[in-house]
Design an enzyme around this catalytic site. Structure first.
Site: not given
Ligand code: IPM
Ligand code: MG
Length: 370
Positions: A142, A193, A225, A249, A253
């Protein structure tokens, strides 16, 4: 009476609707509990770009450094797709994380009992699920340099990003992971990884060394993975998952969906403790969902639960945090649901109806406890 200062950053998309409901919740705590909030509200992301010409104004950053804690909504949306990368809404959030050195991002994926059937996985796989994804938040790909899109001397174009981790960045993250695990179920999965990436090999070495300081914690290493696969195969095998910025990240999710909806998950981003004070930003894991923004469809619970984490981690108000989490469970148990978690055949409520239901549940639980 405890006096605390809070900065609210509603942001873009569904952020402002969700934070509006959160504001009512905060007001409730100010009125009914032993705490007084001094609140500042400001813009972040696209909203800040529109108002100040930058996704994070200097004055906003200054306030962010002063307050006891920050709670934000979400940033981003197609409206700012053509804006230069350093002025995009996401850049505001990334700068905020970096400037406050919020390296430890806690993303708990807990499946609330009432929602076990809302998961896309079989109920028995997720009911009672309680895992903590610990994501490194201020380094890795990042922020790594060099990065960019460039034309080579031979005319070919290419793009590059750099994954880079200093030893101390991995070490401090892993320490938070081991400490979290010591208050939970004593297990840490360090995820990278190492089979492909140098930074993965290094991550594993540092995690192993630091792990020796925590003999009571079981440390396991897992490739990212495989971790993604295991999360949907047998999620209850995990306790704490400690991983880098990008893998965290993605995996968070994925873990979020196990719990029924991305609309349910809070997060805390914490800095190092300096002179008894620790910078902290609380935000829902979900994004700004521009497709449903402004229609009263959004689920404000991830934002409200982020505030519960704030009560817990920044203000050490465990009873108040418990009360708010109980209020959420209470509402869900009554089948009061926004569209993303609605049970079949039950009419979903709007964002503000959900906010009202939380206040009513707080009233009810508070009356019982006093
Ligand atoms: C998160 C989001 C952010 C990230 C974006 C909005 C920059 O996806 O907080 O997970 O990738 O960190
Ligand atoms: Mg995210």
């Amino acid at each position: 009476m405890k006096n605390v200062s809070l900065l609210l950053l509603p942001g873009d998309g569904i952020g402002p609707e969700a934070v509006a409901e959160l504001s009512r919740t905060i007001e409730w705590f100010g009125n009914h509990r032993d705490i007084n909030f001094n609140i500042t509200t400001d813009e972040l992301g696209g909203a800040a770009y529109d108002k100040y010409g930058t996704p994070l104004a200097d004055a906003t950053l200054e306030t962010a450094k002063q307050v006891d804690a920050i709670v934000m909504g979400s940033v981003g949306g197609p409206k700012w797709d053509d804006v230069e990368r350093h002025l995009r809404p996401e850049a505001g959030l990334l700068t905020l994380r970096k400037e406050l050195d919020l390296f430890a991002n806690l993303r708990p994926a807990t499946c609330r009992a009432a929602l076990a059937s809302a998961s896309s996985l079989h109920e028995e796989l997720v009911s009672g699920l309680d895992i903590m994804i610990l994501r490194e938040l201020t380094a890795g790909v990042y922020f790594g340099e060099p990065r960019g899109i460039e034309t080579m001397p031979d005319g070919r174009r290419r793009a590059l990003d750099t994954q880079v981790y200093y030893e101390e960045e991995i070490e401090r993250l892993m320490r938070v992971g081991f400490e979290l695990a010591s208050k939970r179920n004593g297990k840490v999965h360090s995820v990278e990884k190492a089979n492909v990436m140098e930074s993965g090999v290094f991550w594993r070495q540092v995690a192993t060394r630091v792990g020796k300081d925590y003999p009571d914690i079981t440390l396991e290493h897992m490739y990212a993975d495989n971790c993604a696969m295991q999360l949907v195969r047998q999620p209850k095998q995990f306790d704490v998952i400690a991983t880098d910025n990008l893998f965290g990240d993605i995996l968070s999710d994925c873990a979020a969906m196990l719990t029924g909806s991305l609309g349910m998950l809070p997060s805390a981003s914490l800095g190092a403790e300096i002179d008894g004070k620790r910078a902290a930003l609380y935000e829902p894991v979900h994004g700004s969902a521009p497709d449903i923004a402004g229609q009263g469809l959004a689920n404000p619970l991830a934002t409200i639960l982020s505030f519960a984490m704030c009560l817990r981690f920044s203000f050490d108000l465990q009873t108040d945090a418990d009360l708010l989490e109980q209020a959420v469970d209470h509402v869900l148990a009554k089948n009061i649901r926004t569209a993303d978690i609605a049970a079949e055949g039950v009419k979903p409520v709007s964002t503000s109806e959900m906010g009202t239901a939380i206040l009513e549940a707080l009233d009810e639980l508070h009356a019982q406890s006093t």
